[in-house]
Scaffold this motif. Structure first.
Motif, mmCIF file in Angstrom:
data_model
loop_
_atom_site.group_PDB
_atom_site.id
_atom_site.type_symbol
_atom_site.label_atom_id
_atom_site.label_comp_id
_atom_site.label_asym_id
_atom_site.label_seq_id
_atom_site.Cartn_x
_atom_site.Cartn_y
_atom_site.Cartn_z
ATOM 1 N N ARG B 26 0.828 -1.196 0.000
ATOM 2 C CA ARG B 26 0.000 0.000 0.000
ATOM 3 C C ARG B 26 0.864 1.249 0.000
ATOM 4 O O ARG B 26 0.531 2.237 -0.619
ATOM 5 C CB ARG B 26 -0.897 0.019 1.237
ATOM 6 C CG ARG B 26 -1.967 -1.046 1.160
ATOM 7 C CD ARG B 26 -3.008 -0.811 2.215
ATOM 8 N NE ARG B 26 -3.864 -1.978 2.320
ATOM 9 C CZ ARG B 26 -4.799 -2.106 3.238
ATOM 10 N NH1 ARG B 26 -4.986 -1.144 4.123
ATOM 11 N NH2 ARG B 26 -5.546 -3.182 3.283
ATOM 12 N N THR B 27 1.969 1.140 0.734
ATOM 13 C CA THR B 27 2.838 2.306 0.779
ATOM 14 C C THR B 27 3.410 2.593 -0.601
ATOM 15 O O THR B 27 3.484 3.738 -1.028
ATOM 16 C CB THR B 27 3.967 2.068 1.795
ATOM 17 O OG1 THR B 27 3.345 1.830 3.045
ATOM 18 C CG2 THR B 27 4.864 3.262 1.898
ATOM 19 N N GLU B 28 3.797 1.539 -1.292
ATOM 20 C CA GLU B 28 4.301 1.734 -2.642
ATOM 21 C C GLU B 28 3.217 2.378 -3.513
ATOM 22 O O GLU B 28 3.480 3.308 -4.262
ATOM 23 C CB GLU B 28 4.737 0.388 -3.247
ATOM 24 C CG GLU B 28 6.054 -0.134 -2.660
ATOM 25 C CD GLU B 28 7.199 0.849 -2.865
ATOM 26 O OE1 GLU B 28 7.314 1.420 -3.966
ATOM 27 O OE2 GLU B 28 7.977 1.080 -1.921
ATOM 28 N N ALA B 29 1.995 1.848 -3.365
ATOM 29 C CA ALA B 29 0.892 2.422 -4.140
ATOM 30 C C ALA B 29 0.723 3.898 -3.781
ATOM 31 O O ALA B 29 0.523 4.758 -4.639
ATOM 32 C CB ALA B 29 -0.396 1.660 -3.837
ATOM 33 N N ASP B 50 2.622 14.227 0.800
ATOM 34 C CA ASP B 50 3.291 14.159 -0.492
ATOM 35 C C ASP B 50 3.980 12.822 -0.685
ATOM 36 O O ASP B 50 4.036 12.311 -1.794
ATOM 37 C CB ASP B 50 4.317 15.292 -0.605
ATOM 38 C CG ASP B 50 3.622 16.596 -0.941
ATOM 39 O OD1 ASP B 50 2.409 16.555 -1.212
ATOM 40 O OD2 ASP B 50 4.283 17.644 -0.921
ATOM 41 N N ARG B 51 4.543 12.306 0.385
ATOM 42 C CA ARG B 51 5.208 11.018 0.262
ATOM 43 C C ARG B 51 4.800 10.127 1.412
ATOM 44 O O ARG B 51 4.346 10.588 2.458
ATOM 45 C CB ARG B 51 6.730 11.190 0.242
ATOM 46 C CG ARG B 51 7.240 11.800 -1.045
ATOM 47 C CD ARG B 51 8.729 11.692 -1.137
ATOM 48 N NE ARG B 51 9.185 10.304 -1.068
ATOM 49 C CZ ARG B 51 10.457 9.962 -1.089
ATOM 50 N NH1 ARG B 51 11.388 10.866 -1.167
ATOM 51 N NH2 ARG B 51 10.800 8.691 -1.013
ATOM 52 N N ALA B 52 5.017 8.849 1.235
ATOM 53 C CA ALA B 52 4.634 7.872 2.250
ATOM 54 C C ALA B 52 5.489 8.024 3.499
ATOM 55 O O ALA B 52 6.653 8.403 3.437
ATOM 56 C CB ALA B 52 4.805 6.475 1.680
ATOM 57 N N PHE B 53 4.882 7.712 4.639
ATOM 58 C CA PHE B 53 5.664 7.585 5.866
ATOM 59 C C PHE B 53 5.265 6.308 6.570
ATOM 60 O O PHE B 53 4.227 5.696 6.251
ATOM 61 C CB PHE B 53 5.484 8.796 6.788
ATOM 62 C CG PHE B 53 4.097 8.987 7.330
ATOM 63 C CD1 PHE B 53 3.632 8.209 8.385
ATOM 64 C CD2 PHE B 53 3.250 9.949 6.805
ATOM 65 C CE1 PHE B 53 2.351 8.388 8.891
ATOM 66 C CE2 PHE B 53 1.968 10.132 7.306
ATOM 67 C CZ PHE B 53 1.516 9.344 8.355
ATOM 68 N N GLY B 344 9.046 1.644 3.375
ATOM 69 C CA GLY B 344 7.835 1.796 4.167
ATOM 70 C C GLY B 344 7.295 0.500 4.742
ATOM 71 O O GLY B 344 6.246 0.488 5.392
ATOM 72 N N GLU B 345 8.010 -0.593 4.531
ATOM 73 C CA GLU B 345 7.614 -1.861 5.150
ATOM 74 C C GLU B 345 7.783 -1.761 6.669
ATOM 75 O O GLU B 345 8.721 -1.116 7.152
ATOM 76 C CB GLU B 345 8.498 -2.983 4.590
ATOM 77 C CG GLU B 345 8.084 -4.381 5.026
ATOM 78 C CD GLU B 345 9.042 -5.463 4.511
ATOM 79 O OE1 GLU B 345 9.945 -5.140 3.704
ATOM 80 O OE2 GLU B 345 8.874 -6.619 4.943
ATOM 81 N N ILE B 346 6.855 -2.369 7.389
ATOM 82 C CA ILE B 346 6.907 -2.348 8.851
ATOM 83 C C ILE B 346 7.098 -3.769 9.359
ATOM 84 O O ILE B 346 6.477 -4.700 8.858
ATOM 85 C CB ILE B 346 5.613 -1.755 9.435
ATOM 86 C CG1 ILE B 346 5.532 -0.263 9.117
ATOM 87 C CG2 ILE B 346 5.524 -1.998 10.941
ATOM 88 C CD1 ILE B 346 4.213 0.390 9.495
ATOM 89 N N ALA B 347 7.963 -3.951 10.363
ATOM 90 C CA ALA B 347 8.129 -5.259 11.000
ATOM 91 C C ALA B 347 7.978 -5.098 12.507
ATOM 92 O O ALA B 347 8.561 -4.190 13.101
ATOM 93 C CB ALA B 347 9.500 -5.844 10.667
#
Lengths: 379, 379
Positions: B26-29, B50-53, B344-347
């Protein structure tokens, strides 16, 4: 003790360990011989240990002028040779990696030429605060102390943290209280004192700055060229840290590092030497490493562990891994590492003008060096 | 502040972050949308940065009984939600990663529920010794303090070590002297005091042992079952450490960790929290990580850096790398990590029965959790 340099190799690249690249193969061959005990290799077998060993050590990296008094230079070479020969003798006698690391670090701590134990550099408070760490490649157990003031051999206290506590790192007054409970030789601060380090502190104060024990900033600003007579003895406020990495005849790896830190240090500054993963790392699956240089950079890049990780996760050789970290990740002048791998490969890689170092293996070779070239000593 | 759990996910594996695996995509999208500014996605665009966080945080890992008083449980959930919502608000407003890390760690330090800042556990000497570290993924600059006693927010002092000195780690009295020169809020030791931590220390002394802040040894020996009424409030001598990892809208990563260490600690024991590479790591090329658990194991495995190294050297995803380290390298029960990657991947990965944690991203989801299941909150 000092013997005549038999050969001087010229290295292809600054600080690479090209002259040692043969060691891995020979060590493997050696293993094949030793796994055929009392076999056809008559005559040789008596001198050959049952299994291969390898050892590497350093006495600091940094700017080391080639214009030093030859007498002083020879004192360093003799001290490096004495340390490596002790390691070889112990390994030939079947000593375990951890014992060899501790014993060799101890004689370098006791030697006032090196910035560890006696001869350590002085803090801003004219005191001595010593750091050390040790790691056992068999099970990743580790011990370290930071800021100890009355322990003659910090490497031995670090080992006790590893074996006599459930913890890895004790710092400051707390580490002293731990030492109170251990059988470890204590000394007054005066024991660590050398006139030379006091002079270095005075000069550092005059310049009103903290000198990194390995920084070459001053050489860039001409400091090395302008200092007084004492510089014939190296400006070794920039030299620091001793360290040893060992593969023993049982196939186990261990590493240890010890330092007095940096001249004129304040604020309880802790460098990389007591930080497992930065100054010291050992894992039987990959390698044993000890670092020396601008400690902060070695922490940021987790230098000692990063070399092990590259080997583990990419299958790189020890020298490939070490060169990647020292030449591609660190900045030129930051320092270097010494390391041995689980196959007996040796790496002595640095990006500073010099690194006091020595290495040996069960093949019978002993090599020592200060600048790029290596002095090879036939036994 | 506390809102109704909208969904409760059941995780496939203990401590894995399966419910978050959608976030990376989703973040990439989201990025694709934002890189098409003021484009066809009308109506949404106004709420979208403006950009993903992405942001993840923890409040400690360990044995957390499911039989706790629901009121206490809700206090923790509310505190986690308050912290993550602060981070989201700052990130939406365009705050930089380092500022978000510092701000979110600070409100967790100020919250007496967590073992950091106010509410820290007590040492053997009935005192408080606090550790913290912070790292900037842009240039690997880092700062840390160990054993500070009078600094209200150790994370802020750690940041000053990074920005106002050439060093990475200051320890003990030296760190206090550094604080004297900085504009940082000072407090008496009494400030950190909570009755609950004093009770924990008394119990620890009665058992004459050092309790690891996350150890589950006691639960195995039945301790959790036999303790007194106070346990309704968790036996949170075993909880420890807060930490935050952030990807900001500029694509920069940062991480920070803060702790009071372990109840009844002695000898100036330093755990992983102030150790760059073990407790904290951030590199824009890979990820930002904060660890919580049995600090010694996190040091031996260079946990935070190892996750970054696996990503860098093998191309693994953040969750693949984190699961390798937490499930294959650490021992069951050791603890866990929270992390965000440069994409933006979360672990949120742990091998203990529970880990206080929360995560959010620019997709508008906020999720919090204590045990395996995750509570997902629609905005």
């Amino acid at each position: 003790m000092m013997c005549i340099p038999a050969t001087v190799f010229s290295l292809a690249e600054g600080g690479s360990s090209a002259p040692f690249s043969h060691i891995a193969e020979r060590t493997e061959a050696q293993k094949n011989i030793s796994e055929n005990p009392k076999g056809e290799v008559a005559g040789q077998a008596a001198e050959i240990p049952d299994r291969a060993f390898a050892i590497a050590l350093h006495g600091g990296a940094g700017v080391i002028s080639r214009d030093i008094d030859p007498k002083i230079r020879d004192e360093y070479l003799e001290s490096l040779e004495e340390a490596i020969r002790l390691g070889v003798r112990l390994l030939e006698d079947g000593a375990e990696a951890l014992d060899v690391v501790e014993a060799v670090v101890r004689i370098m701590e006791d030697n006032p030429l090196f910035n560890a134990g006696k001869g350590a550099v002085m803090t801003n408070q004219e005191s001595f605060e010593l750091d050390a760490s040790i790691m056992d490649g068999r099970d990743l157990s580790a011990g370290a102390v930071a800021g100890v003031r009355t322990v003659k051999n910090p490497i031995s206290l670090a080992r006790m943290v590893m074996t006599e506590s459930r913890h890895v790192l004790f710092a400051g007054e707390g580490a002293e209280r731990f030492a109170d409970l251990m059988e470890v030789e204590r000394v007054d601060q005066d024991y660590f004192y050398t006139e030379r380090r006091h002079e270095q502190l005075k000069r550092a104060r005059e310049r009103d700055e903290v000198i990194l024990d390995h920084s070459q900033d001053e050489s860039e600003t001409g400091y090395l060229e302008t200092e007084n007579e004492e510089s014939r003895f190296f400006d070794d406020s920039k030299m620091g840290t001793v360290g040893v990495a060992v593969l023993d005849i049982y196939g186990n790896l261990a590493a240890g590092t010890s330092t007095g830190g940096m001249t004129n240090k304040r604020f309880g500054r802790v460098g990389d030497s007591p930080i497992i993963g930065a100054g010291t790392y050992a894992d039987n699956a990959s390698c044993a490493v000890s670092s020396t240089g601008t400690g902060e950079e070695f922490i940021r890049h987790a230098v000692a562990y990063q070399i092990a990780a590259i080997m583990e996760y990419t299958g790189a050789s020890l020298n490939q891994a070490a060169r990647t970290v020292v030449h591609d990740k660190l900045r030129p002048g930051d320092g270097g590492i010494i390391a041995v791998s689980h196959t007996g490969e040796i790496a002595l890689v640095f990006n500073s003008p010099g690194m006091f170092r020595a290495a040996a293996n069960s093949d019978g070779r002993i090599e020592i060096g200060i600048w790029e070239e290596v002095i090879s000593i036939a036994e």
